[in-house]
Design a protein around this motif. Sequence first.
Motif, PDB file in Angstrom:
ATOM      1  N   ARG A  36       0.549  -1.392  -0.035  1.00 50.15           N
ATOM      2  CA  ARG A  36       0.058   0.075   0.037  1.00 50.15           C
ATOM      3  C   ARG A  36       0.929   1.279   0.081  1.00 50.15           C
ATOM      4  O   ARG A  36       1.826   1.115   0.546  1.00 50.15           O
ATOM      5  N   PRO A  37       0.315   2.274  -0.633  1.00 52.91           N
ATOM      6  CA  PRO A  37       1.079   3.617  -0.515  1.00 52.91           C
ATOM      7  C   PRO A  37       1.371   3.899   0.894  1.00 52.91           C
ATOM      8  O   PRO A  37       0.566   3.649   1.752  1.00 52.91           O
TER       9      PRO A  37
ATOM     10  N   CYS B 169      -2.964  11.049 -10.203  1.00 55.15           N
ATOM     11  CA  CYS B 169      -2.025  11.740  -9.377  1.00 55.15           C
ATOM     12  C   CYS B 169      -2.406  12.287  -7.908  1.00 55.15           C
ATOM     13  O   CYS B 169      -1.722  13.089  -7.288  1.00 55.15           O
TER      14      CYS B 169
ATOM     15  N   GLU C 186      -3.581   5.211  -4.817  1.00 56.38           N
ATOM     16  CA  GLU C 186      -3.352   4.760  -5.998  1.00 56.38           C
ATOM     17  C   GLU C 186      -4.776   4.421  -6.558  1.00 56.38           C
ATOM     18  O   GLU C 186      -5.425   3.611  -6.001  1.00 56.38           O
TER      19      GLU C 186
ATOM     20  N   LYS D 150      -6.997   3.238 -10.343  1.00 59.28           N
ATOM     21  CA  LYS D 150      -7.044   2.872 -11.806  1.00 59.28           C
ATOM     22  C   LYS D 150      -8.628   2.545 -11.959  1.00 59.28           C
ATOM     23  O   LYS D 150      -9.457   2.197 -11.108  1.00 59.28           O
TER      24      LYS D 150
ATOM     25  N   ARG E 156      -6.100   1.716  -4.100  1.00 56.53           N
ATOM     26  CA  ARG E 156      -5.234   1.058  -2.946  1.00 56.53           C
ATOM     27  C   ARG E 156      -4.717   2.194  -2.055  1.00 56.53           C
ATOM     28  O   ARG E 156      -3.974   3.363  -2.792  1.00 56.53           O
ATOM     29  N   SER E 157      -4.748   2.154  -1.063  1.00 58.80           N
ATOM     30  CA  SER E 157      -4.010   3.004  -0.290  1.00 58.80           C
ATOM     31  C   SER E 157      -4.152   2.592   1.004  1.00 58.80           C
ATOM     32  O   SER E 157      -4.727   1.464   1.626  1.00 58.80           O
TER      33      SER E 157
ATOM     34  N   PHE F 252      -5.982  -3.876  -4.270  1.00 64.14           N
ATOM     35  CA  PHE F 252      -6.954  -2.915  -4.749  1.00 64.14           C
ATOM     36  C   PHE F 252      -8.343  -3.356  -4.133  1.00 64.14           C
ATOM     37  O   PHE F 252      -8.517  -4.504  -4.042  1.00 64.14           O
TER      38      PHE F 252
END
Length: 470
Positions: A2-3, A309, A314, A316, A325-326, A347
């Motif tokens: 994950r970010p 961004c 993230e 999509k 996804r985070s 995700f």
Amino acid sequence: MRPAQGSHNKSTSLFEALSAVDKHSDPLIVDANASITLSNLVSGSALFGRGDELCGRSVLVATTNQFTTASALIELDGVARRIVLCPPDLPIEHLPYVMDTAAVDGIVSDRTALQYGSPRPLYFSPCSPTVEPAKCERNACYKTEWILLTSGTTGIPKLVVHSLASLAGAIGPPNMSPEPIVWSTFYDIRRYGGLQIFIRAIFAGASLVLSNAQESPAAFLTRAARLGVTHISGTPSQWRRALMSPAACFISPKYIRLSGEIVDQPILNSLHSAYPHAQISHAFASTEAGVAFEVNDGFAGIPPETIMCTPFVEMKVKDNSLRIRSARTASRYLGNNVSALLDEEGFVDTGDLLELREGRYHFIGRRDGVINVGGLKVHPEEIEAVINRHPAVQGSIVRTKKNPMTGAMVIADVVLDRVNACLDEDVRELREDILLRCRESLSSYKVPAAINFISSLSIAESGKVLRRNA
């Protein structure tokens, strides 16, 4: 993987965050019947000093009002192993499933223990809207799991696992303005949207004005104005209902946030007209995916750069569905024989469908919200967006009605704007004008077979318009 989290808040519990609040301002939590200062919540107990008995337990919080819930959450976070937050509209027949799945062995409630039949031993702690001096030290011993409930297609609730870190992940740095912030929300804090605002207020050291399901929109807006609300959130449906109230002009917010439903241009325009000095933002968030982004440019839809961004998130679009996804997303569903929350890449598939048109992504509906008309798929939200663009329309809902020929036909229930609504003799002309707009913008099978004018739309406890098909 994950970010990174991106949150500016490092507190390990709500109590720790609250303890760091500037005591000179001493913000309040207020509902229609009571109020309490945050400093009193730090020094007192709403659980009659029994918090130590709940240490390490899986605790169901099931109270009759948000005010009592707020006090309990501050006292339990970091103490309980798990907090299971019971929404106000949970059907009683689902309660045993929730308690079994979450292995509940403690209950905090202002109801009686006899209402919670369970085969396992339970520790019951009453919860009071008033706070007494604390009798025990409150040290964060656990990284408490937060269990939030959301409904599946069968009506059986899904239990979504969060942490305080994931819930607070989108909260920015503290407000440095000398002017105090007063938050409010049409949401109930026992649901994700309202809980977000509650946690924001705690971390910011801001006052919080709670809504009340028994209050009329006019009564709530009048109370919010009296208490000086500066920041307020809700769904588009809640805002449409609020703008229908003569009391809508009483509040003067500096910041308005919409989420929970598709945000169209008419509601943004209406809010800009009613509150020309407010920053108006629409955000995407869900119980499973957490807070993903917000759009602040005054237009419906999402700029592609927001999808590509947004820091620490993230995103999509795959098969037209938004995937996220985070570190703000939930970690999993709780229970046996439940579907995986995250895909193999980590995700969350939100099920919210997007299409790219005129340089922006627009939500067109949910994958599980499609209605079938003669074997053709129809997104009700697409039709509603066209109807809502009519200047005389405040809001609409599209549903199906059984038809012996096609199996179902499209029906639109429409609420007229209280300012632009026409006289009875003009109703036929207005109906034809709306249908003409639909024929110009939609495929023929999507054009409503009938339009009914109604006084208001039914809104569910979640704040979203209540959808039913006949």
